[in-house]
Design an enzyme around this catalytic site. Structure first.
Site, PDB file in Angstrom:
ATOM      1  N   CYS A  98       1.103  -1.289  -0.045  1.00 52.23           N
ATOM      2  CA  CYS A  98      -0.004  -0.411   0.560  1.00 52.23           C
ATOM      3  C   CYS A  98       1.193   0.985  -0.033  1.00 52.23           C
ATOM      4  O   CYS A  98       1.310   1.627   1.367  1.00 52.23           O
ATOM      5  CB  CYS A  98      -0.558   0.007   0.997  1.00 52.23           C
ATOM      6  SG  CYS A  98      -1.762   1.772   1.702  1.00 52.23           S
ATOM      7  N   CYS A 101      -0.513   4.537   2.236  1.00 49.63           N
ATOM      8  CA  CYS A 101      -0.804   3.799   4.321  1.00 49.63           C
ATOM      9  C   CYS A 101      -0.506   2.202   4.648  1.00 49.63           C
ATOM     10  O   CYS A 101       1.052   2.016   4.208  1.00 49.63           O
ATOM     11  CB  CYS A 101      -1.809   3.949   4.601  1.00 49.63           C
ATOM     12  SG  CYS A 101      -3.778   3.836   4.013  1.00 49.63           S
ATOM     13  N   SER A 102      -1.108   1.384   4.481  1.00 44.34           N
ATOM     14  CA  SER A 102      -0.920   0.147   5.416  1.00 44.34           C
ATOM     15  C   SER A 102      -2.157  -0.452   4.699  1.00 44.34           C
ATOM     16  O   SER A 102      -2.606  -1.788   5.831  1.00 44.34           O
ATOM     17  CB  SER A 102      -1.336   0.325   7.422  1.00 44.34           C
ATOM     18  OG  SER A 102      -2.103   0.594   7.647  1.00 44.34           O
ATOM     19  N   CYS A 103      -3.117  -0.611   3.973  1.00 46.38           N
ATOM     20  CA  CYS A 103      -4.518  -0.907   3.652  1.00 46.38           C
ATOM     21  C   CYS A 103      -3.529  -2.423   3.131  1.00 46.38           C
ATOM     22  O   CYS A 103      -2.207  -3.170   2.448  1.00 46.38           O
ATOM     23  CB  CYS A 103      -4.893  -0.583   2.466  1.00 46.38           C
ATOM     24  SG  CYS A 103      -5.511   0.807   2.360  1.00 46.38           S
TER      25      CYS A 103
END
Ligand code: FE
Length: 193
Positions: A98, A101-103
Site C-alpha cells: 500500500c 498507508c497500510s491497506c
C-alpha cells in the site's frame, strides 16, 4: 492538547460515540468488528492457498473472486473492500504494497507486519522491488517478470504463490504450514520443509 496528542483510547471512544450518535455504527457493531479482526491471522490465508493448490475448482473461484472464496471458508468479509488474488506463475511474481498507508486484507491475513506500514517498504517496493525481495532471500531470475500491485481502500490484494516442488501428495494441513504471511505479500516464496 491537539487532536493528534489525544490518547488513542479517548479518540476511539469519541469517534465511536459520534458514529453511534449519527446512526452510522452502533458500539456493539464496532466491538464485533474489532473482535473479528483480532481473530484473523495469516493462518487463514495459508488455508486458502493450500486449498487452491489442491482443489482446481477452489483455485478458480479464489482467482475470480477472493471475497466469495474467503466467505466460502467461513471468513467474515461483510462490509470489507473486495479481496483480489494475484496468481504467481513461472513467468510472473507479484509483490503487494500500500503505497499510501497500510491497506491490507486483514480478514484473511490478520494485522499487517510492522514493516508493511514503513515508508522504507512503501517506497522501495516501487523503486527497487527486485532488490527489496532479494533481501528477504527471494532472488528472481531476470526471466521472471515482477508485478507490484497497490492495495487501496477500495481493493485489497493477496498473492497465491507457486506451490513448492516436491510437495506432491501433501495434505492441505501440511501445505498450509509452509505458507507464511510474507509469501502472501510476495516478499518471500514458500519453501519446502
Ligand atoms: Fe492504505
Amino acid at each position: 492538547m491537539s487532536l493528534l496528542e489525544t490518547p488513542s483510547g479517548k479518540l476511539l471512544d469519541a469517534i465511536s460515540a459520534l458514529l453511534a450518535a449519527k446512526g452510522i455504527a452502533a458500539p456493539d457493531e464496532i466491538a464485533e468488528r474489532i473482535r473479528i479482526t483480532d481473530q484473523a491471522s495469516p493462518a487463514r490465508g495459508a488455508q486458502m492457498v493450500a486449498r487452491a493448490w489442491t482443489e482446481p475448482e477452489f483455485r478458480a473461484q479464489m482467482l475470480a473472486n477472493g471475497t466469495l472464496a474467503a466467505e466460502s471458508m467461513g471468513i467474515p468479509m461483510r462490509g470489507l473492500p473486495p479481496l483480489g488474488v494475484l496468481e504467481d506463475t513461472a513467468e510472473v511474481h507479484h509483490v503487494v504494497v500500500c503505497t499510501l498507508c497500510s491497506c491490507y486484507p486483514r480478514a484473511v491475513l490478520g494485522y499487517p507486519p510492522f514493516w508493511f506500514k514503513s515508508a522504507a517498504y512503501r517506497s522501495r517496493a516501487v523503486r527497487d522491488p527486485r532488490g527489496l525481495i532479494a533481501e528477504w532471500g527471494t532472488v528472481l531470475p531476470d526471466s521472471v517478470k515482477l508485478r507490484v500491485v497497490d492495495s487501496t481502500a477500495d481493493y485489497r490484494w493477496m498473492v497465491l504463490p507457486l506451490r513448492p516442488e516436491g510437495t506432491e501428495g501433501w495434505s492441505v494441513e501440511q501445505l498450509a504450514a509452509l505458507v507464511d504471511e510474507g509469501d502472501m505479500i510476495g516478499v518471500t516464496i514458500p519453501t519446502r520443509g
